[in-house]
Design an enzyme around this catalytic site. Structure first.
Site, short mmCIF file in Angstrom:
data_model
loop_
_atom_site.label_atom_id
_atom_site.label_comp_id
_atom_site.label_asym_id
_atom_site.label_seq_id
_atom_site.Cartn_x
_atom_site.Cartn_y
_atom_site.Cartn_z
N GLU A 76 -49.83 23.88 -27.81
CA GLU A 76 -50.12 24.83 -26.73
C GLU A 76 -49.16 24.58 -25.60
O GLU A 76 -49.04 23.42 -25.17
CB GLU A 76 -51.55 24.64 -26.21
CG GLU A 76 -52.61 25.14 -27.17
CD GLU A 76 -54.03 24.91 -26.68
OE1 GLU A 76 -54.21 24.47 -25.52
OE2 GLU A 76 -54.95 25.16 -27.45
N HIS B 113 -56.15 29.68 -24.55
CA HIS B 113 -57.13 28.61 -24.30
C HIS B 113 -57.97 28.92 -23.04
O HIS B 113 -57.90 28.21 -22.04
CB HIS B 113 -56.42 27.24 -24.16
CG HIS B 113 -57.35 26.09 -24.39
ND1 HIS B 113 -56.94 24.88 -24.91
CD2 HIS B 113 -58.69 25.94 -24.17
CE1 HIS B 113 -57.97 24.04 -24.98
NE2 HIS B 113 -59.06 24.67 -24.54
N ARG C 184 -60.41 23.32 -30.91
CA ARG C 184 -59.14 22.63 -30.66
C ARG C 184 -58.12 23.09 -31.69
O ARG C 184 -58.44 23.20 -32.88
CB ARG C 184 -59.32 21.11 -30.76
CG ARG C 184 -59.97 20.48 -29.54
CD ARG C 184 -59.07 20.56 -28.30
NE ARG C 184 -59.68 19.96 -27.12
CZ ARG C 184 -60.45 20.59 -26.24
NH1 ARG C 184 -60.69 21.88 -26.39
NH2 ARG C 184 -60.96 19.96 -25.21
C1 GLV Z 1 -61.88 23.03 -23.15
O1 GLV Z 1 -61.09 23.16 -24.01
C2 GLV Z 1 -62.97 22.11 -23.18
O2 GLV Z 1 -63.04 21.24 -24.07
O3 GLV Z 1 -63.80 22.17 -22.27
#
Ligand code: GLV
Length: 310
Positions: A255, A274, A226
């Site tokens: 983001e 991401h 994260r």
């Molecule tokens: C993506 O970021 C997840 O947590 O699956």
């Protein structure tokens, strides 16, 4: 028949499966709904499938009084107010396991890309700057024998450890519950540091100016967990001043990054948007798990993949 709101179209056939049993209301946009749009979508829904881009907090629960179940289309669930949900009897689930390999693959790919400056080398070739083979062009870091510090001993962290061991790296794994000083030692000794812990109030900015100062000046930081784990402004400064060897980031805070963010002009930086879990197989399996969670909760059963409430 109950109503399930879903905040984006999902790959695969899971939503069709849900639609055979319950009414589905799908957010049609490519961009996430705003908080007002989310409430308009889910105000009378019994269940919600949310994405990492959706903040599902007390205000949403207040405005959606029928909600009994929230399935996050992600393994991380820092975007959901889980304690609030628990207090209101709303079940919350996530999508573990099915994205472990995809995310571990991406973390390791970023690590290797940063070690050998692949993104920078690609730009160098495309920009017409490559004039000849050169003994000192893009000298990178070897993986074999290098020490990788993994922050977070969960499924994805262990998956990265397995991949790293296959490359002959020495791996140390840090768990939040380890004795005081262990994290600092890992930072000081590692050639690569890869983050795999959830974002919580305790882990927010676990990498900041202070902890960056403990790292080797040629170390490489990898984040596929994260964005909030890392103080990006501090990383930008450390990269710019040669106090950090490189960073490879699939996740950032915010983001997407605004184009004037200081990190974007930092050297030795590899970025991705991401995409840790972004294989078709993982994303379809995530949709299946989210739908399984909703179907169970709407049938009055426990979700098969509930999140743990701290
Ligand atoms: C993506 O970021 C997840 O947590 O699956």
């Amino acid at each position: 028949m109950s109503l399930c709101a879903i905040t984006r179209a999902l790959p695969g056939t899971a939503v069709e499966r849900l639609g055979r049993v319950h009414e589905v209301r799908l957010w049609p946009g490519e961009m996430p709904p705003s908080s007002d749009e989310l409430v308009a979508l889910a105000h009378d829904a019994d269940a919600l499938i949310a994405l990492v881009t959706d903040t599902v907090d007390a205000a949403v629960f207040d405005a959606c009084p029928r909600l009994r179940a929230v399935a996050n289309y992600a393994v991380g669930f820092d975007n959901i107010a889980v304690a609030e949900a628990a207090a209101r009897g709303i079940a919350v689930g996530n999508t573990p396991d099915v994205l472990t390999d995809a995310t571990a693959d991406l973390a390791f790919a970023l690590l290797a890309a940063a070690a050998r400056q692949i993104a920078q080398a690609d730009r160098y070739v495309r920009e017409g700057r490559w004039r000849t083979w050169s003994p000192q062009l893009f000298l990178g870091k070897p993986l074999k024998g290098a020490r990788l510090g993994i922050v977070g001993p969960g499924r994805i962290g262990r998956g990265v450890a397995d991949r790293a061991e296959g490359y002959g790296m020495d791996v140390t794994v840090f768990d939040q519950g380890d004795p005081a000083g262990t994290f600092e030692r890992l930072l000081a000794e590692s050639d690569f540091v890869s983050l795999h812990c959830p974002l919580t109030p305790e882990t927010r900015h676990i990498i900041d100016e202070g902890t960056l100062a403990l790292m080797k000046p040629d170390a490489i930081l990898v984040n596929t967990a994260r964005g909030g784990l890392v103080d990006l402004v501090a990383v930008a400064a450390a990269l710019g001043e040669g106090r950090l060897g490189g960073a490879a980031l699939d996740v950032t805070d915010p983001e997407p990054l605004p184009l004037d963010h200081p990190i974007l002009t930092a050297p030795h930086l590899t970025l991705a948007p991401h995409i840790g879990s972004a294989t078709r197989q993982a994303r379809e399996a995530m949709a299946d798990l989210a739908v399984d969670n909703i179907l169970a909760a709407l049938a009055g059963c426990a979700m098969p993949h509930p999140v743990a409430v701290a």
